[in-house]
Design an enzyme around this catalytic site. Structure first.
Site, PDB file in Angstrom:
ATOM      1  CD1 TRP A  55      -3.357  -5.008   8.467  1.00  0.00           C
ATOM      2  CD2 TRP A  55      -2.591  -5.273   6.507  1.00  0.00           C
ATOM      3  NE1 TRP A  55      -3.713  -6.673   7.866  1.00  0.00           N
ATOM      4  CE2 TRP A  55      -2.889  -6.474   6.456  1.00  0.00           C
ATOM      5  CE3 TRP A  55      -1.899  -5.528   4.902  1.00  0.00           C
ATOM      6  CZ2 TRP A  55      -2.427  -7.913   5.934  1.00  0.00           C
ATOM      7  CZ3 TRP A  55      -1.601  -6.468   4.163  1.00  0.00           C
ATOM      8  CH2 TRP A  55      -1.767  -8.108   5.013  1.00  0.00           C
ATOM      9  CB  THR A  56       1.632   0.941   5.196  1.00  0.00           C
ATOM     10  OG1 THR A  56       1.397   0.206   3.790  1.00  0.00           O
ATOM     11  CG2 THR A  56       1.664   0.113   6.466  1.00  0.00           C
ATOM     12  CD  GLU A  57      -4.651  -0.978   4.015  1.00  0.00           C
ATOM     13  OE1 GLU A  57      -4.479  -0.768   4.908  1.00  0.00           O
ATOM     14  OE2 GLU A  57      -5.712  -1.514   3.772  1.00  0.00           O
ATOM     15  CE1 TYR A 117      -4.782  -8.778  11.287  1.00  0.00           C
ATOM     16  CE2 TYR A 117      -5.834  -7.427  10.182  1.00  0.00           C
ATOM     17  CZ  TYR A 117      -4.745  -8.093  10.581  1.00  0.00           C
ATOM     18  OH  TYR A 117      -5.082  -9.345   8.708  1.00  0.00           O
ATOM     19  CG  ASP A 163      -2.365  -5.880  -1.101  1.00  0.00           C
ATOM     20  OD1 ASP A 163      -3.475  -5.603  -1.518  1.00  0.00           O
ATOM     21  OD2 ASP A 163      -2.265  -6.649  -0.171  1.00  0.00           O
ATOM     22  CG  ASP A 172      -6.362 -11.935   2.585  1.00  0.00           C
ATOM     23  OD1 ASP A 172      -5.060 -11.746   1.641  1.00  0.00           O
ATOM     24  OD2 ASP A 172      -5.631 -10.599   2.633  1.00  0.00           O
ATOM     25  CD  GLU A 173      -9.631  -8.780   2.989  1.00  0.00           C
ATOM     26  OE1 GLU A 173     -10.081  -8.099   4.360  1.00  0.00           O
ATOM     27  OE2 GLU A 173      -8.698  -8.097   2.400  1.00  0.00           O
ATOM     28  NE  ARG A 209      -3.313  -2.763   0.408  1.00  0.00           N
ATOM     29  CZ  ARG A 209      -3.823  -3.318   1.292  1.00  0.00           C
ATOM     30  NH1 ARG A 209      -3.307  -3.885   2.428  1.00  0.00           N
ATOM     31  NH2 ARG A 209      -4.558  -3.893   0.781  1.00  0.00           N
ATOM     32  CD1 TRP A 220      -6.502 -13.295   8.083  1.00  0.00           C
ATOM     33  CD2 TRP A 220      -7.424 -11.405   8.129  1.00  0.00           C
ATOM     34  NE1 TRP A 220      -7.703 -13.234   6.791  1.00  0.00           N
ATOM     35  CE2 TRP A 220      -7.882 -11.547   7.090  1.00  0.00           C
ATOM     36  CE3 TRP A 220      -8.170  -9.820   8.546  1.00  0.00           C
ATOM     37  CZ2 TRP A 220      -9.080 -11.172   6.448  1.00  0.00           C
ATOM     38  CZ3 TRP A 220      -8.841  -9.256   8.063  1.00  0.00           C
ATOM     39  CH2 TRP A 220      -9.382  -9.560   6.920  1.00  0.00           C
ATOM     40  CG  HIS A 258      -5.503  -8.518  -1.717  1.00  0.00           C
ATOM     41  ND1 HIS A 258      -5.894  -7.159  -1.303  1.00  0.00           N
ATOM     42  CD2 HIS A 258      -6.402  -9.348  -0.305  1.00  0.00           C
ATOM     43  CE1 HIS A 258      -6.290  -7.026   0.234  1.00  0.00           C
ATOM     44  NE2 HIS A 258      -6.737  -8.184   0.224  1.00  0.00           N
TER      45      HIS A 258
HETATM   46  C1  ACM Z   1      -5.738  -9.376   5.972  1.00  0.00           C
HETATM   47  O1  ACM Z   1      -5.950  -8.702   6.811  1.00  0.00           O
HETATM   48  N1  ACM Z   1      -7.168  -9.177   4.758  1.00  0.00           N
HETATM   49  C2  ACM Z   1      -5.214 -10.430   6.365  1.00  0.00           C
END
Ligand code: ACM
Length: 609
Positions: A470-472, A419, A191, A327-328, A162, A394, A265
């Site tokens: 996470w660095t959004e 997180y 990502d 994930d996702e 990110r 997670w 992703h």
């Molecule tokens: C995640 O936070 N999507 C692993």
């Protein structure tokens, strides 16, 4: 905020000191398993020798000098004959300690650290935290420490997809991780919004996928439609740079685990190689966040690409574990893809979840054939877990619990505790922009990665714990460090210290003040923790006394009690505040903490009722 009754004598003693100066406990994070204090202290001078017994000890001596020099600006001579008054690092002791365990013995006339290479390295880290500067002298209190970790896996993940962070910043973080005895750096390298690793066979990954034209500003739901900053951003690591990080980390007992996301992703890849998508292009590297629906096609071209990429990745990263994300992954593109549907039929799969399982299973076979093990986020459980996969839990602990019951290894990393992209205070208006809910220090600290729902035998599958950055919303080094610290120090005790030895009060009062001071001295940003506020009533006068006790050693506090903004023009706190006569009206105490390194906290606010 607490209300306590404190005798007057104590009040006087507590006047302007922070907790650090009261502490009798040795101040090492993570708290060691066993500490016996001795009498006296060892003085380190520039003439003190390091004696390295064993080739591994010599390497650790080099690291000791690295950290000593960084903090105090000098190094010690290393030799291999034992002399009086030396610091002896011994990796050849006949009594073998387990990996990462160490004994550190400090007396008036010597310091001895023994263990395997990793253990002696950690003994050195404890020693570095014990060193105190008195005037021009460095002294170490006499002590015997026997120490070993509670978990083998003590990790921190950094998302560079990110926002990209330079190698120097990564090294800075690795240094702090090493000092906190964290031993896994999970490097989230790809990502939707950026691909960060040079892959020789696919040059467009770094010419196209590593860059985006523009990035949204504000929080995810703040501006709709999104507002963009109009600035091109990105970056990538060359293979040489990645190797340099791997080596730098290894010298600090840290394994770098690369993550290459699949099958979701991955929009940044599709922008460069649209043939790997499900025919839903054209694609561009997105500048907004969220769970994107553009995913890899499950076709042969994709596997060829991923195997080529992973081949180069494995040549750079010696880590036994390779993280493949997982994930996702919204499945609508596969629902609409004739190729995906044909694969479901041909392989007798039930649905798209099983197709993802099949996808991950193929990748696992490839990794296993190359002597590596697969880790994925807990969605890899859906549709069936690959035979040897390790699960990173997670979305809570359930994925980890299910995997452990199936006899799979697990890393616990549940959002509600680990997180650290979340805000650090409940009142988000007082904090920089952050993701989701809030996650204060004490919640991180009190987490126990071994779920009670598992039997002791099943708990053995819990290899350890990891915090995820996470660095959004993290685009600068300063903000990155602010979000990491001190929560990563709390993570260190979650991973290293046995639950029965953990104690949040002693962590904040006895150990954090020195940690903060050290961060100041080494130029690393952190969030200054709220002070402890102690309020006492005086029934006779109707007034109260308020004590403000910061958790940062040698800091100053400025305050107001009239509800107005506090800065360094406000009252300097020098001792318990006697409240004004309020005729029963409520007061608001506002204060800031300014550290010896001139770092200024957020403004904190406490209602005095
Ligand atoms: C995640 O936070 N999507 C692993």
């Amino acid at each position: 905020m607490k209300k306590k009754i404190i005798p007057v004598l104590c009040l006087l003693l507590l006047n302007t000191i922070s907790f650090a100066q009261q502490a009798d406990e040795v101040s090492i994070i993570p708290k060691p398993a066993s500490v016996e204090k001795g009498i006296g202290s060892f003085i380190i001078s520039k003439r003190t020798n390091i004696v390295a017994k064993g080739a591994d000890a010599e390497k650790v001596a080099g690291m000791f000098n690295y950290f000593l020099n960084k903090k105090y600006g000098f190094v010690l001579k290393v030799n291999n004959t034992v002399t009086n008054g030396a610091i002896v690092l011994n990796t050849t002791s006949r009594v073998k300690l387990p990996d990462e365990a160490y004994q550190l013995k400090v007396t008036n006339h010597s310091i001895n650290i023994s263990g395997e290479r990793s253990g002696v390295f950690y003994g050195v880290q404890s020693l570095l935290q014990l060193i105190h500067k008195n005037g021009r002298q460095l002294s170490v209190p006499a002590v015997t420490i026997n120490d070993a970790p509670n978990f083998a896996y003590r990790g921190l993940m950094l998302d560079v997809g990110r926002h990209f962070f330079e190698v120097d910043e990564i090294k800075k973080i690795l240094d702090v991780m090493a000092s906190l005895k964290l031993n896994r750096f999970h490097w989230h390298l790809t990502d939707d919004q950026g691909w960060r690793l040079e892959i020789k066979k696919y040059p467009k990954l770094t010419s196209i996928s590593a860059w985006r034209d523009s990035t949204t500003i504000g929080g995810y739901n703040e501006f709709k439609p999104f507002i963009y900053d109009g600035q091109r951003s990105g970056g990538f690591y060359t293979q040489d740079q990645a190797r340099e990080v791997v080596k730098y980390a290894a010298e600090r007992n840290i394994v770098v685990i690369p993550e290459i996301e699949m099958p979701g992703h991955s929009t940044a890849v599709l922008a460069a190689y649209p043939e790997l998508g499900n025919g839903t292009g054209p694609y561009k590297v997105p500048g907004y966040w969220g769970v994107l629906h553009t995913i890899y096609s499950p076709g042969e071209q994709t596997f060829k690409f991923l195997e080529d990429v992973l081949t180069e990745v494995m040549a750079i990263f010696p880590s036994k574990y390779i993280h493949i994300g997982g994930d996702e992954v919204p499945k609508d593109e596969w629902k609409n893809s004739p190729l995906a549907q044909q694969l479901i039929k041909d392989n007798h799969l039930k649905d798209e979840n099983e197709l993802q399982s099949w996808f991950i299973g193929r990748i696992e076979k490839f990794l296993n054939k190359n002597g590596r093990n697969l880790i994925g986020w807990d969605e890899i459980l859906e549709g069936g877990l690959s035979p040897n996969a390790t699960v990173m839990s997670w979305r809570g602990e359930q994925g980890g619990i299910d995997a452990a019951k199936l006899g799979h290894n697990v890393i616990m990393s549940p959002g509600a505790y680990m997180y650290i992209n979340r805000a650090q205070a409940k009142d988000k208006a007082t904090e920089p922009l952050a993701m989701g809910d809030f996650l204060p220090l004490n919640v991180v600290y009190n987490y126990n990665p071994r779920p009670a729902a598992l039997t002791p035998d099943q708990q053995k599958y819990i290899l350890g714990v990891q915090a995820n950055m996470w660095t959004e919303y993290v685009a600068t080094d300063n903000k990155l460090e602010y979000m990491l610290f001190p929560r990563v120090a709390a993570l260190a005790e979650v991973g290293w210290t046995k639950p029965e030895n953990k104690d949040y009060k002693s962590f904040t009062e006895n150990r954090l003040p020195d940690f903060f001071k050290n961060m100041d001295q080494t130029g690393i940003n952190y969030r200054i923790l709220e002070a402890d506020i102690v309020i006492n009533d005086n029934a006779q006068t109707g007034r109260k006394t308020i004590m403000i006790i910061p958790f940062v050693a040698d800091s100053k506090v400025y305050y107001t009690v009239d509800g107005h903004k506090t800065d360094n023009t406000a009252n300097l706190y020098i001792g318990p505040i006697l409240t004004p006569y309020t005729n029963g009206r409520p007061l608001t105490l506002k204060y800031i903490i300014v550290t010896a390194g001139n770092r200024v906290s957020n403004e904190f606010s406490v209602d005095i009722k």
